[in-house]
Design an enzyme around this catalytic site. Structure first.
Site, short mmCIF file in Angstrom:
data_model
loop_
_atom_site.label_atom_id
_atom_site.label_comp_id
_atom_site.label_asym_id
_atom_site.label_seq_id
_atom_site.Cartn_x
_atom_site.Cartn_y
_atom_site.Cartn_z
N HIS A 118 20.12 -97.50 55.03
CA HIS A 118 20.28 -97.69 56.48
C HIS A 118 19.33 -98.79 56.95
O HIS A 118 19.68 -99.63 57.81
CB HIS A 118 19.99 -96.37 57.20
CG HIS A 118 20.51 -96.31 58.60
ND1 HIS A 118 20.28 -95.22 59.42
CD2 HIS A 118 21.22 -97.18 59.36
CE1 HIS A 118 20.84 -95.43 60.59
NE2 HIS A 118 21.41 -96.61 60.59
N GLU B 255 17.89 -89.50 50.13
CA GLU B 255 16.79 -90.34 50.58
C GLU B 255 17.12 -91.82 50.46
O GLU B 255 16.70 -92.63 51.29
CB GLU B 255 15.51 -90.00 49.81
CG GLU B 255 15.01 -88.58 50.03
CD GLU B 255 14.85 -88.20 51.50
OE1 GLU B 255 14.57 -89.10 52.33
OE2 GLU B 255 15.00 -87.01 51.83
#
Length: 592
Positions: free
Chosen positions: A388, A382
């Protein structure tokens, strides 16, 4: 009501003829178009395509029907997710005598007794939660208890959600056909790397053919071991012994027998705070970021908040982390966006904001929150999603993180799971909660030896879920008399080396597909796994903690979001197109 307003607003925008025509006229007639950057031109083309793919040019009556479908889908999918939480909170297993919990520790048994008292029940009560489920299914010596709790897990949402699955699938099917697609999978995947349902299904079939024989061999080995363990030559494994990404009781014992690693003992070395500290150190080494815990308001007292800064001191992001399981909380692990900041022209005026959720067991008595190795994978996964977002440097907000192709979006999160298998990372991530000792080198060697343990069995489970999702959205007739669970059971059986339960309704708890963004797209996890294994092969070659490779990956892949197509990002980093070889080699599966 808020969801309804948001859906109506989204529909008003998506079917706004004035906005659509303005974009088309600008594209076709404006002299400015030639001056747009590549990212700006891509966004313009994508916006026009989205309008057209979404039905903006359909007749008025078809548009009104699409609006009604979208409104009802929003309500139905929200209800599905809420029902899973409600069903999970209400679900549990009554136990008359604690002998049925043989193998479980005294703290857990005491908690089950307290739960029964709180519920006004006699005996003990095992409330359903991910930590409780993992504990019972891996540690309880009494097979009938495990079988009963497994039955709770795969049937708990049926009464509330079986009708909703039919309604959701019928609405999705109608929506796709109104938009000119034969099925919902083809509609969804037209905007993914796979492009259509047939390509996704062919990918799943190809991998299933590669993994199936080894999965059968793993089943035979496990069954023979279970028969010896139970002194029962007639014992036949069923899904309660096998159907999971975890190693259930027999697999846990077999692994201990073959490799000498005990999952319960291993868990004592993985303290949540130590795992987090090593994850942050690894990310600092690779990407040059730093993490600082800060005091900010949260929705629960135990929510932790971290600020993330880059090497130049820029405040990149703030993340709220909700680690622990509790009643009323959705099961599983996930990441959500809250605010995406501008990064055009290297602007760092505001940080990205988001959340990371997991469902780890709380501290019990003298024990801190201890993680299974699957829990460790979950938190690194996660945080891969959040990094990202954090490291995005796209010219346009619209090209950040989640807006990339959905069958690529899991690659930057799944690649993170590779680092937890590296000895140098494991050494810093482990500390026994009583002795303070790190995981011994001998145990690290044993843990690394488990990476291929039952690997085909776990792959086939993932492929089964992916294939079932595609079948539900391509072949199933939701307007017929047969329920989805009944339809899919024989289909799912083809992917399972052991019998499924005859009343298995596990798909009615599948929030990813029916309450999230993975409808007709669950294959994305395996698709992205093939990509991330290939991406990690560059780190494996040049150094898993090599900051030069880390920054190259940061700048060529993570920073670019969706302003460049995934295949181009992958090729730029690897200096070649991606293939399946790295994933198959990692799993010990022939690539020929």
């Amino acid at each position: 009501m808020a969801n309804e307003r948001a859906t109506k607003l989204k529909s008003a925008i998506n079917f706004h003829q004035g906005l659509y025509r303005a974009l088309v006229v600008y594209r076709d007639t404006s002299a400015e178009v030639g001056q747009l950057s590549a990212a700006q031109r891509k966004l313009l083309d994508d916006l026009i395509q989205d309008y057209e793919r979404g039905g903006v040019n359909l007749p008025a009556d078809a548009i009104e029907r699409l609006k009604a479908i979208q409104l009802r889908l929003s309500a139905a999918t929200t209800a599905f997710g809420q029902n899973v939480v409600i069903a999970s909170d209400a679900a549990g297993l009554p136990i008359e005598d604690e002998s049925a919990l043989d193998g479980l520790d005294s703290d857990f048994i005491a908690a089950c007794r307290a739960s029964a008292e709180a519920e006004g029940r006699p005996g003990l009560w095992i409330s359903f939660s991910p930590p409780n489920y993992a504990k019972v299914m891996t540690q309880c010596r009494v097979r009938s208890t495990r079988q009963a709790f497994y039955h709770v897990a795969v049937t708990r949402s049926a009464e509330l959600n079986e009708p909703l699955t039919k309604e959701i699938l019928a609405l999705r099917q109608e929506l796709a056909q109104l938009l000119g697609y034969p099925n919902y999978a083809d509609f969804v995947l037209a905007d993914r790397m796979a492009r259509d349902g047939q390509t996704a299904q062919a990918f799943i079939d190809d991998l299933a053919d590669r993994y199936r024989a080894q999965a059968a061999t793993e089943r035979d080995t496990l069954q023979e071991f279970a028969r010896r363990l139970e002194a029962d030559p007639t014992l036949e494994l069923d899904a309660s012994d096998l159907d999971t990404s975890l190693d259930f009781y027999y697999a846990d014992k077999l692994r201990e027998s073959q490799i000498g690693l005990n999952e319960k003992e291993l868990q004592e070395y993985f303290q949540l705070e130590i795992v987090l500290a090593e994850m942050f150190r690894t990310l600092t080494t690779l990407y040059g970021v730093t993490f600082r815990r800060v005091q900010k308001p949260g929705w629960q007292a135990e929510v932790e908040v971290y600020e993330i800064h880059d090497e130049d001191g820029h405040h990149l992001a703030t993340v709220w982390c909700d680690w622990l399981a509790r009643k009323g909380k959705r099961t599983g692990a996930w990441m959500n966006l809250h605010y995406v900041a501008e990064r055009a022209d290297d602007s760092f005026e505001k940080p990205h904001l988001g959340y990371v959720f997991t469902n780890f067991g709380p501290a019990l008595g003298e024990k801190p929150s201890l993680l299974t190795f699957d829990d460790v994978e979950a938190v690194w996964h996660e945080f891969g999603h959040f990094m990202h977002l954090t490291l995005g440097r796209t010219q346009l907000i619209e090209h950040s993180l989640i807006n990339c192709r959905m069958d690529f979006v899991e690659a930057p999160s799944q690649i993170m799971e590779n680092w937890i298998w590296q000895p140098e990372v494991l050494a810093g991530m482990t500390k026994h909660y009583r002795t303070g000792e790190p995981l011994p080198a001998a145990m690290i060697d044993k843990l690394l030896a488990t990476r291929r343990f039952q690997v085909a069995t776990k792959a086939m489970l993932q492929l089964s879920l992916s294939a079932s999702d595609l079948a539900a959205h391509i072949d199933y007739d939701p307007r017929g008399t047969m329920g989805l669970s009944e339809y899919l059971r024989p289909f799912r059986q083809r992917y399972s080396a052991v019998p499924l339960l005859p009343d298995d309704t596990g798909m009615t708890g599948f929030s990813h597909v029916f309450a999230g963004s993975y409808g007709a797209a669950y294959y994305s996890y395996k698709w992205a796994e093939a990509i991330e294994a290939d991406l990690f092969s560059r780190f494996a070659r040049d150094g898993v903690l090599n900051p030069v490779v880390g920054r190259r990956y940061r700048d060529l892949v993570l920073a670019r979001g969706s302003e460049v197509e995934p295949a181009e990002l992958i090729t730029a980093f690897l200096e070649r197109p991606s293939n399946l070889d790295a994933m198959l080699e990692r799993d010990g599966i022939s690539s020929h």
